[in-house]
Scaffold this motif. Sequence first.
Motif, PDB file in Angstrom:
ATOM      1  N   VAL A 186      73.182  22.920  62.774  1.00 42.44           N
ATOM      2  CA  VAL A 186      74.486  22.890  62.113  1.00 42.44           C
ATOM      3  C   VAL A 186      74.341  22.140  60.791  1.00 42.44           C
ATOM      4  O   VAL A 186      73.753  21.044  60.744  1.00 42.44           O
ATOM      5  N   ALA A 187      74.880  22.724  59.726  1.00 44.30           N
ATOM      6  CA  ALA A 187      74.829  22.086  58.407  1.00 44.30           C
ATOM      7  C   ALA A 187      76.074  22.482  57.626  1.00 44.30           C
ATOM      8  O   ALA A 187      76.655  23.554  57.867  1.00 44.30           O
ATOM      9  N   PRO A 188      76.529  21.631  56.703  1.00 48.67           N
ATOM     10  CA  PRO A 188      77.667  22.014  55.856  1.00 48.67           C
ATOM     11  C   PRO A 188      77.320  23.258  55.046  1.00 48.67           C
ATOM     12  O   PRO A 188      76.166  23.512  54.715  1.00 48.67           O
ATOM     13  N   ALA A 189      78.339  24.043  54.743  1.00 49.05           N
ATOM     14  CA  ALA A 189      78.142  25.266  53.968  1.00 49.05           C
ATOM     15  C   ALA A 189      79.095  25.255  52.782  1.00 49.05           C
ATOM     16  O   ALA A 189      80.240  24.808  52.899  1.00 49.05           O
ATOM     17  N   PRO A 190      78.646  25.750  51.638  1.00 44.74           N
ATOM     18  CA  PRO A 190      79.545  25.833  50.496  1.00 44.74           C
ATOM     19  C   PRO A 190      80.592  26.913  50.704  1.00 44.74           C
ATOM     20  O   PRO A 190      80.367  27.890  51.429  1.00 44.74           O
ATOM     21  N   VAL A 191      81.747  26.735  50.081  1.00 47.22           N
ATOM     22  CA  VAL A 191      82.811  27.731  50.166  1.00 47.22           C
ATOM     23  C   VAL A 191      82.597  28.755  49.062  1.00 47.22           C
ATOM     24  O   VAL A 191      82.721  28.437  47.875  1.00 47.22           O
ATOM     25  N   VAL A 192      82.262  29.979  49.442  1.00 46.91           N
ATOM     26  CA  VAL A 192      82.047  31.071  48.495  1.00 46.91           C
ATOM     27  C   VAL A 192      83.068  32.157  48.798  1.00 46.91           C
ATOM     28  O   VAL A 192      83.043  32.754  49.882  1.00 46.91           O
ATOM     29  N   ALA A 193      83.981  32.386  47.866  1.00 44.64           N
ATOM     30  CA  ALA A 193      85.011  33.405  48.072  1.00 44.64           C
ATOM     31  C   ALA A 193      84.399  34.797  47.982  1.00 44.64           C
ATOM     32  O   ALA A 193      83.574  35.070  47.095  1.00 44.64           O
ATOM     33  N   ALA A 194      84.788  35.649  48.877  1.00 47.37           N
ATOM     34  CA  ALA A 194      84.266  37.015  48.894  1.00 47.37           C
ATOM     35  C   ALA A 194      84.987  37.854  47.860  1.00 47.37           C
ATOM     36  O   ALA A 194      86.218  37.853  47.778  1.00 47.37           O
ATOM     37  N   HIS A 195      84.213  38.604  47.058  1.00 47.40           N
ATOM     38  CA  HIS A 195      84.807  39.586  46.153  1.00 47.40           C
ATOM     39  C   HIS A 195      85.099  40.891  46.887  1.00 47.40           C
ATOM     40  O   HIS A 195      86.114  41.531  46.646  1.00 47.40           O
ATOM     41  N   ARG A 196      84.191  41.243  47.805  1.00 45.22           N
ATOM     42  CA  ARG A 196      84.320  42.525  48.493  1.00 45.22           C
ATOM     43  C   ARG A 196      83.650  42.423  49.853  1.00 45.22           C
ATOM     44  O   ARG A 196      82.577  41.836  49.989  1.00 45.22           O
ATOM     45  N   VAL A 197      84.291  42.976  50.865  1.00 43.34           N
ATOM     46  CA  VAL A 197      83.733  43.014  52.219  1.00 43.34           C
ATOM     47  C   VAL A 197      83.946  44.419  52.764  1.00 43.34           C
ATOM     48  O   VAL A 197      85.051  44.969  52.668  1.00 43.34           O
ATOM     49  N   VAL A 198      82.893  44.999  53.327  1.00 43.22           N
ATOM     50  CA  VAL A 198      82.961  46.328  53.928  1.00 43.22           C
ATOM     51  C   VAL A 198      82.674  46.191  55.414  1.00 43.22           C
ATOM     52  O   VAL A 198      81.688  45.561  55.813  1.00 43.22           O
ATOM     53  N   LEU A 199      83.542  46.774  56.226  1.00 43.87           N
ATOM     54  CA  LEU A 199      83.409  46.716  57.684  1.00 43.87           C
ATOM     55  C   LEU A 199      83.111  48.092  58.241  1.00 43.87           C
ATOM     56  O   LEU A 199      83.529  49.101  57.682  1.00 43.87           O
ATOM     57  N   THR A 258      81.787  45.445  62.634  1.00 43.04           N
ATOM     58  CA  THR A 258      80.558  44.879  62.080  1.00 43.04           C
ATOM     59  C   THR A 258      80.694  44.751  60.572  1.00 43.04           C
ATOM     60  O   THR A 258      81.181  45.672  59.902  1.00 43.04           O
ATOM     61  N   VAL A 259      80.264  43.594  60.037  1.00 40.47           N
ATOM     62  CA  VAL A 259      80.269  43.381  58.586  1.00 40.47           C
ATOM     63  C   VAL A 259      79.092  44.153  58.005  1.00 40.47           C
ATOM     64  O   VAL A 259      77.931  43.760  58.162  1.00 40.47           O
ATOM     65  N   ALA A 260      79.381  45.285  57.329  1.00 41.62           N
ATOM     66  CA  ALA A 260      78.327  46.149  56.800  1.00 41.62           C
ATOM     67  C   ALA A 260      77.807  45.661  55.451  1.00 41.62           C
ATOM     68  O   ALA A 260      76.628  45.826  55.143  1.00 41.62           O
ATOM     69  N   ALA A 261      78.670  45.082  54.627  1.00 41.00           N
ATOM     70  CA  ALA A 261      78.258  44.623  53.300  1.00 41.00           C
ATOM     71  C   ALA A 261      79.231  43.572  52.818  1.00 41.00           C
ATOM     72  O   ALA A 261      80.386  43.514  53.274  1.00 41.00           O
ATOM     73  N   ALA A 262      78.767  42.723  51.900  1.00 37.61           N
ATOM     74  CA  ALA A 262      79.619  41.691  51.322  1.00 37.61           C
ATOM     75  C   ALA A 262      79.119  41.366  49.929  1.00 37.61           C
ATOM     76  O   ALA A 262      77.917  41.433  49.650  1.00 37.61           O
ATOM     77  N   GLU A 263      80.037  41.042  49.047  1.00 34.94           N
ATOM     78  CA  GLU A 263      79.706  40.605  47.688  1.00 34.94           C
ATOM     79  C   GLU A 263      80.446  39.299  47.421  1.00 34.94           C
ATOM     80  O   GLU A 263      81.676  39.256  47.564  1.00 34.94           O
ATOM     81  N   PRO A 264      79.672  38.232  47.090  1.00 37.29           N
ATOM     82  CA  PRO A 264      78.206  38.165  47.017  1.00 37.29           C
ATOM     83  C   PRO A 264      77.560  38.318  48.382  1.00 37.29           C
ATOM     84  O   PRO A 264      78.207  38.146  49.400  1.00 37.29           O
ATOM     85  N   ALA A 265      76.257  38.628  48.373  1.00 41.85           N
ATOM     86  CA  ALA A 265      75.547  38.916  49.618  1.00 41.85           C
ATOM     87  C   ALA A 265      75.151  37.620  50.296  1.00 41.85           C
ATOM     88  O   ALA A 265      73.994  37.224  50.315  1.00 41.85           O
ATOM     89  N   ALA A 266      76.118  36.919  50.823  1.00 38.59           N
ATOM     90  CA  ALA A 266      75.882  35.663  51.519  1.00 38.59           C
ATOM     91  C   ALA A 266      77.018  35.451  52.490  1.00 38.59           C
ATOM     92  O   ALA A 266      77.828  36.341  52.721  1.00 38.59           O
ATOM     93  N   THR A 267      77.059  34.267  53.075  1.00 36.75           N
ATOM     94  CA  THR A 267      78.216  33.924  53.898  1.00 36.75           C
ATOM     95  C   THR A 267      79.393  33.667  52.974  1.00 36.75           C
ATOM     96  O   THR A 267      79.322  32.822  52.082  1.00 36.75           O
ATOM     97  N   VAL A 268      80.473  34.409  53.178  1.00 36.15           N
ATOM     98  CA  VAL A 268      81.596  34.359  52.241  1.00 36.15           C
ATOM     99  C   VAL A 268      82.894  34.152  53.005  1.00 36.15           C
ATOM    100  O   VAL A 268      83.002  34.460  54.196  1.00 36.15           O
ATOM    101  N   LEU A 269      83.883  33.639  52.301  1.00 39.40           N
ATOM    102  CA  LEU A 269      85.207  33.398  52.854  1.00 39.40           C
ATOM    103  C   LEU A 269      86.156  34.488  52.372  1.00 39.40           C
ATOM    104  O   LEU A 269      86.246  34.766  51.180  1.00 39.40           O
TER     105      LEU A 269
END
Length: 771
Positions: free
Chosen positions: A86-99, A167-178
């Motif tokens: 477990v580690a802190p994670a930065p908050v990165v807002a998602a521009h786009r998420v495809v399910l 299932t999360v098929a794609a996300a921008e940016p390609a990381a863990t996003v909010l």
Amino acid sequence: MAEPDLILTANLRSATLDARRGIVRLHPSVLAALGLHPGDPVRLTGRRTTAGIVARAEAGAGRDLLHADDLLLGNLGVRAGDPVTVAPAPVVAAHRVVLDGPPEVAAVVSPELLRLALLGKLVTVGDDVSLLPQDVLPDVAVRALVEAARRSLANSMGYAWTSTLLTVAAAEPAATVLVTMDTVVGWPDRTGSTGVTRRDAGAGGVATAISAARVGATVESPGVAASSGAAGSTAAAEPVPNLEDLPGLRDQAQALTELLDLGFHHGEVLGRLGTTISLGVLVTGPAGSGKSALVRAVAGEVGARVEAVWAPELAALTNDAAARRLEAVTTSVRSRGPAVLLVSDVEALAPRDQPGPLATVFRQLLTETVRSGAAVVCTSSRPEAVDPSLRAPDLLSLELVVPLPDAALRREQLTVLTRKMPLAEDVRLDEVAARTPGFVAADLAALAREAGVRAALRQRTEPSPLVAMADFAAALEVVRPTSMSSSTLRLATVTLDDVGDMTEVKQTLTESVLWPLTYPDTFARLGVQPPRGVLLYGPPGCGKTFLVTALAGSGRANVLSVKGAELLSKWVGESERAVRELFRRARDAAPTLIFLDEVDALAPTRGQATDGGTTDRVVAALLTELDGVETLRNVIVVGATNRPDLVDPALLRPGRLERLVYVPPPDASGRADILRAVAKPVPLAPDVDLAALAESLHGFSAADCAALVREAALAAMRESLAAATVTAAHVATARQRVRPSLDPAQVAWLAAYAANREGGAAVQGSGAVDR
């Protein structure tokens, strides 16, 4: 500088509030060590890497444990007991998420709904996510949208929306996003369109944009070319349901097919006859019963395209923005035929109470659409809330009702839903159908899906897994009918066999309550109208409430239990509204027992109350529901009271609570039966003589007998927590603590009241008061 991290042990947490919402609970000391606060994002690493939102663990939770639900542990690829970093994670807002998900889900869930369901969640590519939205949202306007999304998901998918995984098929940016209000969310691009939704600047800064997949979306039918929707984009083709997969809707499908086929393909016949046809239809029925699927299936049969509108989404817009969208989609429907405009949950745009300017615009546009020769089909699970003006002859002239499925129809639906399932030999779909009163098609689909998940979890390494009856039984523990999601309905687990004594009372209740629910065909064949209701009366603690619970279990019915005073309100009209809502919920979940406890408080004799006429109006509403124009089908009303003389006489006449059943205090034999029934799970020593004990319990009610057995077990525990049996000495100790609660004067009065009615409808039980 590297972020601090800790290695904790995964622990499966099944709390309802956290389930499948991406919540991770940590000990306060762990939060402090990592510099985290509740609501912060964390990066989790097991066999896979994912993320979650932290919350504080309950008092007493282990410091080295990471509490998460099954979905999050599955995304990590770990089981309970495995290590997780477990580690802190930065908050990165998602521009786009495809399910990505099942086609039947993509067909009914818009990108706007997807965004509201994911709002506030951390998602990682490859993760599985649920449609259960976060409960903690700071913005009031956003919370209102999320609540509307919940209702829409329940209406379109039934209870299945709570267990569906995507299932999360794609996300921008390609990381863990909010996922935020600015995130563009959609389904995979299959036909060249984005399949996503964007914010509408005309909605006052709130994300109330209407997605192209729902407003102006085109459902492609065989042989029909794709067209652009009202929003200017082409939605992905949705699978067209097959009428064979909609058992129970054949009559409605035939009526709708004949209407649309005549209007779209045989207009010349109407012209030669000098008449026209209005293609306006209102389809009503319980949420999740297949109303929208029916329309899409029929449209596919007649070769028409469907443009779908979800009314609550439009109602969330400003009036100007909603009017523009409505005009765009109706223009699209009228421009190319044959086409069907499908408006789901129409009561949101045309409410019966306080219709606004948007309702006027909506009616006008629907009228123009119908006059142009296009079809307009509106659906609603609350037809009483729809503006009556929509039912005008030149608008929605035809009304189709999708009924609540009975046991036979549920059996047919289960057969269709389990066609592709490898079922074990012990699976009895007839029994599953009998145990699912109030379930609609969407609920049964969720049940079958949950049973399949249970079977998969149980047989992960089996080459040929099978779905067993135990999997359906386990699924029934968690899947509830949509009609019960916001009510106190519950399915009883005891039967009349668990009720000691009262042989005559049980026989009368079997004939008056169970037979109408179990053998409705026999009543119809003999032309007999089953009783509408029963009144149980007797001293307190003699088992009236338990009898009702047992009745529900014996009849495989739902129970809607209401205390008499719960329906009363000081606000004018609210009490009557509560009565109407009570019976509406009962009809939606039929077969149902409505249990009115302390009915004398709810329906006292009219003209004697000093509450400004509230109870008089409630009695009138009850009489109307019990013996009004709208019949009660598979709904039985059971009242209970200690003072039958205070109940309004009009409520007790034939056609209402016509059977009066006296539930007497138990005699010695009855007390022995009750003691034996209550003591079944209690390990009694050989020196405990229940028959002799029952003889000595003069004045004890059934509740007193149960309390005596419970107190004896507690006495054994006080003596030793390692006690293996309850002895006669423990019973004697309990006997000194538990006193009889029956009032002899009240018992004598009730017995006399029952004796005076013996020539009428009252039925007296076999018990007798000890003298």
